[in-house]
Motif scaffolding. Structure first.
Motif, PDB file in Angstrom:
ATOM      1  N   ASN A  96       0.796  -1.219   0.000  1.00 24.24           N
ATOM      2  CA  ASN A  96       0.000   0.000   0.000  1.00 24.24           C
ATOM      3  C   ASN A  96       0.836   1.279   0.000  1.00 24.24           C
ATOM      4  O   ASN A  96       0.276   2.365  -0.057  1.00 24.24           O
ATOM      5  CB  ASN A  96      -0.932   0.001   1.226  1.00 24.24           C
ATOM      6  N   ARG A 101       0.162   6.660   2.521  1.00 22.30           N
ATOM      7  CA  ARG A 101      -1.046   7.489   2.350  1.00 22.30           C
ATOM      8  C   ARG A 101      -0.956   8.681   3.289  1.00 22.30           C
ATOM      9  O   ARG A 101      -0.661   8.536   4.476  1.00 22.30           O
ATOM     10  CB  ARG A 101      -2.301   6.685   2.632  1.00 22.30           C
ATOM     11  N   SER A 128      -1.286   8.667  -6.715  1.00 24.52           N
ATOM     12  CA  SER A 128      -2.733   8.603  -6.962  1.00 24.52           C
ATOM     13  C   SER A 128      -3.466   9.579  -6.038  1.00 24.52           C
ATOM     14  O   SER A 128      -3.175   9.637  -4.839  1.00 24.52           O
ATOM     15  CB  SER A 128      -3.246   7.184  -6.739  1.00 24.52           C
ATOM     16  N   ASP A 188      -1.999   9.060  -2.313  1.00 23.84           N
ATOM     17  CA  ASP A 188      -1.296   7.789  -2.157  1.00 23.84           C
ATOM     18  C   ASP A 188       0.000   7.841  -2.954  1.00 23.84           C
ATOM     19  O   ASP A 188      -0.006   8.157  -4.153  1.00 23.84           O
ATOM     20  CB  ASP A 188      -2.158   6.629  -2.650  1.00 23.84           C
ATOM     21  N   PRO A 246       1.154   3.270  -4.206  1.00 21.45           N
ATOM     22  CA  PRO A 246       0.231   2.277  -3.652  1.00 21.45           C
ATOM     23  C   PRO A 246       0.374   0.903  -4.306  1.00 21.45           C
ATOM     24  O   PRO A 246       0.011  -0.108  -3.704  1.00 21.45           O
ATOM     25  CB  PRO A 246      -1.147   2.885  -3.933  1.00 21.45           C
ATOM     26  N   GLN A 247       0.871   0.868  -5.552  1.00 20.71           N
ATOM     27  CA  GLN A 247       1.143  -0.407  -6.239  1.00 20.71           C
ATOM     28  C   GLN A 247       2.468  -0.240  -6.977  1.00 20.71           C
ATOM     29  O   GLN A 247       2.512   0.203  -8.122  1.00 20.71           O
ATOM     30  CB  GLN A 247       0.019  -0.740  -7.222  1.00 20.71           C
TER      31      GLN A 247
END
Length: 501
Positions: A117, A120, A157, A264, A267-268
């Protein structure tokens, strides 16, 4: 007989020199800074840091060109601590799956992410992504080290919404890999732009190389409407967000954020990220020298604290253990003096010296060393100074008198002593006090302890109290400097008395 006489003279001369010669010559000594001893506190560190050098010892090198918080900074993550946090204080970390990594581009640590993740953050009121308003110019930049750069991996993101004419518009900003390129998508974030359902896409021209550091920058200028994407400072793609789609003419579509939403970061993604920075100004308004060099081209400097040696000490050489890559350089300086309270930035004058070359005319009670470090022309390499050895000579303290005698009389004591056999002796201090080994006397007419007797072998200490016992010791001082004092002689004592005739 003549032969024996000469032999006797030679032997006596040799024995005499054995006692006298060592005292005539200064003693060479070495002081080590750095290495296994570690570096002392430096009085100045401008653009340098303590890092690891030869053999794993602490060493001085140029600081990396890491981002620093400025008046225009909105967010800064340097990943130097165990848990990343916004150094600007505008964002709160609410989810952290980032691991500190020794692999980094700036500073000493980066942020390692492995297909989880990432990070954030939630913007506070007034931050770029923590307010619903037109935000003006911005630059979003970071260093990235992807392991695979696989399609679908997401580096940044943000999803939100804003209401236009009573209708909700979903907003998206996303940076993701597609076809071995990093693609930026902005949806409904530029007020008034309606082409392609409000979506703007801009991507890198060149392919992203895995396992390689690269600096990424996406920037928007509210004055010109220029949206540009750069990698390592080189332009990849640009678009003018104006009503004409050109640099001149037409109105500019302003960057507009909607409802406050989290951002974010990675996140990936699988790889390492470093120095993630958001600024409230466009890249064209920022000094380009800051953006892409690993080390500062203007170099750096460190200065030691003034080092107390001894009076009349003379610096003869410095020997430096350093790694100096091609095109980098280090310049060394020294200065000296007796009174450091009169020193300032430029006085005494700094004298440039070379490694392992003889030094002359540098002497005093204190020494101070400095070094200027310079990177190569590309700002990719730094010299590393691991250890500095100071070679210096000290005038040895003279030997004490071999014998001392004390003769009491009325309110006084006369002291006599043998002259020091050391030709370096220039005079004698007489110490006195009321307890054995404690020479803290102050009542003598000749002054408080110690009394400078000059270059003679007797003195009468007057003004003493009859009936009180006093303790004395004599030390020789150097003819080079009266502050260079040798050991104390054997202690003697006496009690002044007024004798009846």
């Amino acid at each position: 007989m003549r032969t024996k006489g000469h032999s006797f003279i030679v032997i006596v001369s040799f024995l005499t020199m054995a006692f006298i010669v060592p005292a005539l010559f200064a003693e060479e000594k070495i002081m080590t800074l750095g290495g296994k001893e570690g570096w002392p506190v430096l009085s100045r560190k401008d653009g340098v840091v303590i890092d690891k050098g030869r053999f794993g010892y602490d060493a001085v090198k140029l600081d990396t060109n890491s981002r620093k918080v400025s008046l225009m900074s909105d967010l800064l993550l340097d990943f130097e601590e165990d848990s990343p946090e916004d150094l600007c204080g505008n964002y709160e970390v609410i989810l952290n799956e980032v691991t500190p990594a020794s692999r980094c581009k700036m500073g000493k640590r980066g942020g390692l992410i492995r297909e989880n993740n990432g990070l954030r953050l939630r913007g506070k009121k007034g931050s770029l992504f923590g307010s619903e308003n037109a935000t003006g110019s911005f630059e979003l930049e970071f260093w990235l080290y992807p392991f695979v750069a696989e399609n679908g991996e997401i580096v940044f993101s943000w999803r939100s919404s804003r209401t236009v004419a009573g209708y909700p518009l979903y907003q998206i900003i996303r940076a993701s890999f597609y076809g071995n390129r990093l693609q930026w998508v902005f949806t409904n974030v530029f007020d008034g732009y309606v082409d392609n359902s409000g979506e703007i896409s801009i991507s890198s021209y060149r392919t992203i190389i895995p396992n390689t550091w690269a600096h990424h920058s996406i920037s928007y200028n509210q004055d010109t409407g220029l949206l540009e994407y750069r990698i390592n400072g080189e332009l990849e793609s640009l678009k003018y967000l104006t009503s004409t789609g050109k640099e001149s003419g037409g109105s500019v579509y302003m960057f507009q954020t909607g409802v406050t939403a989290d951002i974010d970061i990675c996140p990936q993604f699988s790889g390492v990220i470093d120095d993630f920075h958001i600024s409230r100004q466009a890249a064209s308004e920022i000094d380009p020298e800051l953006n892409y060099d690993t080390y500062r081209k203007e170099g750096g400097r460190f200065e030691t604290q003034p080092i107390l040696i001894s009076s009349c000490a003379r610096l003869t050489k410095i020997s430096v253990l350093a790694d100096i890559p091609e095109q980098t350089d280090v310049v060394y300086f020294v200065r000296s003096g007796d009174n450091i309270f009169s020193w300032d930035e430029n006085y005494p004058e700094w004298i440039p010296v070379k490694n392992n070359e003889e030094i002359s005319n540098v002497s005093g009670l204190y020494f101070q060393l400095a070094a200027d470090l310079y990177s190569d022309g590309g700002g990719q390499h730094s010299p590393v100074v691991t250890q500095m050895d100071l070679y210096y000579t000290e005038t040895p303290p003279p030997l004490p008198p071999f014998s001392v005698k004390a003769q009491p009389s009325d309110e006084s004591v006369t002291l006599t002593w043998s002259y020091s056999i050391d030709n370096n002796a220039g005079g004698y201090y007489v110490y006195y006090g009321e307890r054995p080994g404690e020479y803290l006397g102050r009542e003598a007419a000749e002054g408080p302890s110690p009394v400078n007797a000059g270059n003679q072998n007797s003195i009468t200490i007057t003004g003493l109290k009859n009936g009180k016992i006093y303790y004395f010791a004599v030390a020789a001082y150097s003819k080079m400097d009266s502050r260079i004092m040798g050991d104390l002689s054997k202690e003697v004592y006496a009690r002044p008395l007024k004798y009846k005739k």
